[in-house]
Design an enzyme around this catalytic site. Structure first.
Site, mmCIF file in Angstrom:
data_model
loop_
_atom_site.group_PDB
_atom_site.id
_atom_site.type_symbol
_atom_site.label_atom_id
_atom_site.label_comp_id
_atom_site.label_asym_id
_atom_site.label_seq_id
_atom_site.Cartn_x
_atom_site.Cartn_y
_atom_site.Cartn_z
ATOM 1 N N LYS A 184 0.932 -1.290 -0.226
ATOM 2 C CA LYS A 184 -0.083 0.094 -0.094
ATOM 3 C C LYS A 184 0.960 1.192 -0.085
ATOM 4 O O LYS A 184 1.923 1.101 0.202
ATOM 5 C CB LYS A 184 -0.983 0.007 1.129
HETATM 6 C C1 LIG Z 1 -10.095 -2.957 -1.936
HETATM 7 C C2 LIG Z 1 -9.332 -3.608 -1.034
HETATM 8 N N1 LIG Z 1 -10.396 -3.934 -0.065
HETATM 9 C C3 LIG Z 1 -9.849 -4.417 1.300
HETATM 10 C C4 LIG Z 1 -8.390 -4.930 1.558
HETATM 11 C C5 LIG Z 1 -8.176 -5.569 2.570
HETATM 12 O O1 LIG Z 1 -6.949 -4.985 3.445
HETATM 13 P P1 LIG Z 1 -6.186 -5.969 4.208
HETATM 14 O O2 LIG Z 1 -5.178 -6.780 3.267
HETATM 15 O O3 LIG Z 1 -5.526 -4.931 4.757
HETATM 16 O O4 LIG Z 1 -7.048 -6.773 5.246
HETATM 17 C C6 LIG Z 1 -7.699 -4.384 0.498
HETATM 18 C C7 LIG Z 1 -6.168 -4.749 0.610
HETATM 19 O O5 LIG Z 1 -5.582 -5.667 0.296
HETATM 20 C C8 LIG Z 1 -8.104 -3.978 -0.824
HETATM 21 O O6 LIG Z 1 -7.345 -3.664 -1.722
#
Ligand SMILES: Cc1ncc(COP(=O)(O)O)c(C=O)c1O
Length: 379
Positions: A184
């Site tokens: 990110k």
């Molecule tokens: C659009 C979107 N939603 C949700 C997530 C979930 O985030 P995490 O991987 O931090 O749980 C991500 C990231 O990977 C994402 O790109």
């Protein structure tokens, strides 16, 4: 062969090392002062009154949906062109993710399609700012107002994005969820943040992320069901250090996007065209917070073969993103089939994420583009 080019790579330096070491030496690795400091600084950055640090974007989406009252039997209207976590978060609460098609240019949930999908059970809208491009929040806010719906924004990919009216993504008041996984714009390794305006919601979320304990409650009592969705002080210290250099990191990503645009200008078509499509340019005052550089290959070019061909030259790329409703779990659970969301399906079948990270050099971008160009018709 030239050195491999990874898909993503975090930008970390001495400031991050110092910040983490300081926490290690302090002995207070969790539930310490870095959590509220990171929350304060992050909220200020996106112009939100409040923020809650959580263990991941997924955890943030789950807690945010619970906080706005989504529960069993409810429907949550969202985009099928997203990372699977945005739809899964509704399922955790036995609510149903209901999809509507996307805009072919911005690749975000199409407000008109969403409006047509609102039903009696719809409880919340969950727009996703996909690939860091701002979703049309004014339209979703009107829709929510007209039908009495809650809004939770999936801003996991959109740190640094700005709406046409000047509000930063995450700064509009309703809960917005950011993700800090290692690819990110800002990373804490794993982690997330919910920005919001309502102090009672923050108190609820803070309690639920910490096993259901109220802020001033003793160790042995818990007054509601909770989870362990806390973010450690180690991670928050890393986040604070990353936040301090966010502008530099966002500018570096924008620079790399500019290099890609230049290098691919000769083979790219307009957003509605038939050729190679690049991420849409900023439109009508909305500004992307650069996260990934995803192209759509022209019809007739084999995407998976392209991934293999690039890999053979040491270039990592990835089909990104697959349509959620066509994933095997979603097909089986909800009997989804091809043809339901044609724009999403067409985009998903042709999408290819190219290497994209702040330190990427002009030479690396040129290598990727040379290799990609060789796979296109007429090469
Ligand atoms: C659009 C979107 N939603 C949700 C997530 C979930 O985030 P995490 O991987 O931090 O749980 C991500 C990231 O990977 C994402 O790109």
């Amino acid at each position: 062969m030239d050195a491999p080019i990874p898909l993503a790579r975090p930008l970390l330096g001495e400031a991050e090392e110092r910040a983490v070491l300081e926490v290690l030496r302090s002995g207070q690795l969790s539930l310490g002062p870095r959590v509220s400091e990171f929350e304060r600084r992050f909220a200020a950055r996106v112009g939100a009154p409040l923020a809650c640090a959580v263990s991941s974007g997924t955890a943030g989406l789950h807690l945010a949906l619970r906080a706005v009252g989504v529960g069993e039997g409810d429907e949550v209207l969202t985009s099928p062109f997203s990372f699977v976590a945005s739809a899964n978060a509704a399922l955790y609460e036995r609510a149903r993710p209901v999809f509507a098609d996307i805009d072919p240019v911005t690749l975000n949930l199409d407000p008109a399609a969403a409006a047509a999908a609102v039903g009696e059970r719809t409880r919340a809208l969950l727009p996703v700012h996909i690939f860091g491009y701002p979703a049309d929040m004014p339209a979703f806010e009107r829709l929510a107002q007209a039908h009495g719906l809650a809004i939770v924004e999936d801003a996991c990919e959109a740190l640094g994005a700005v709406h046409a009216d000047g509000t930063a993504v995450g700064g509009r008041g309703h809960p917005a969820v950011f993700g800090f996984y290692a690819n990110k714009q800002l990373t804490t390794g794993e982690g997330g943040m919910i920005t919001l305006a309502d102090a009672a919601l923050k108190e609820h979320i803070d309690s639920e992320r910490n096993q259901g304990r109220a802020p001033n409650m003793g160790w042995l009592d818990h007054d509601r069901l909770g989870f362990n969705y806390r973010l450690s002080d180690i991670a928050c210290a890393l986040g604070i250090a990353q936040l301090a250099r966010l502008d530099e990191m966002l500018a570096a990503r924008a620079r790399v996007a500019g290099l890609y645009r230049q290098a691919l200008a000769g083979v790219a078509s307009s957003p509605e065209g038939e050729g190679l499509q690049l991420p849409c340019a900023d439109r009508a005052g909305d500004r992307r917070g650069w996260f990934v550089f995803v192209v759509q290959l022209p019809h007739g070019v084999d995407r998976d073969e392209t991934v293999r061909a690039l890999a053979a030259e040491g270039i990592h790329s990835k089909p990104y993103l697959p349509a959620i409703h066509l994933m095997s779990f979603y097909r089986e659970r909800f009997a989804h089939r091809e043809g339901e969301f044609p724009v999403c399906e067409d985009v998903a079948a042709r999408s290819l994420a190219l290497p994209f990270f702040p330190q990427m050099t002009e030479g690396q971008v040129a290598r990727v583009c040379d290799s990609l160009r060789a796979r296109l018709p007429g090469a």
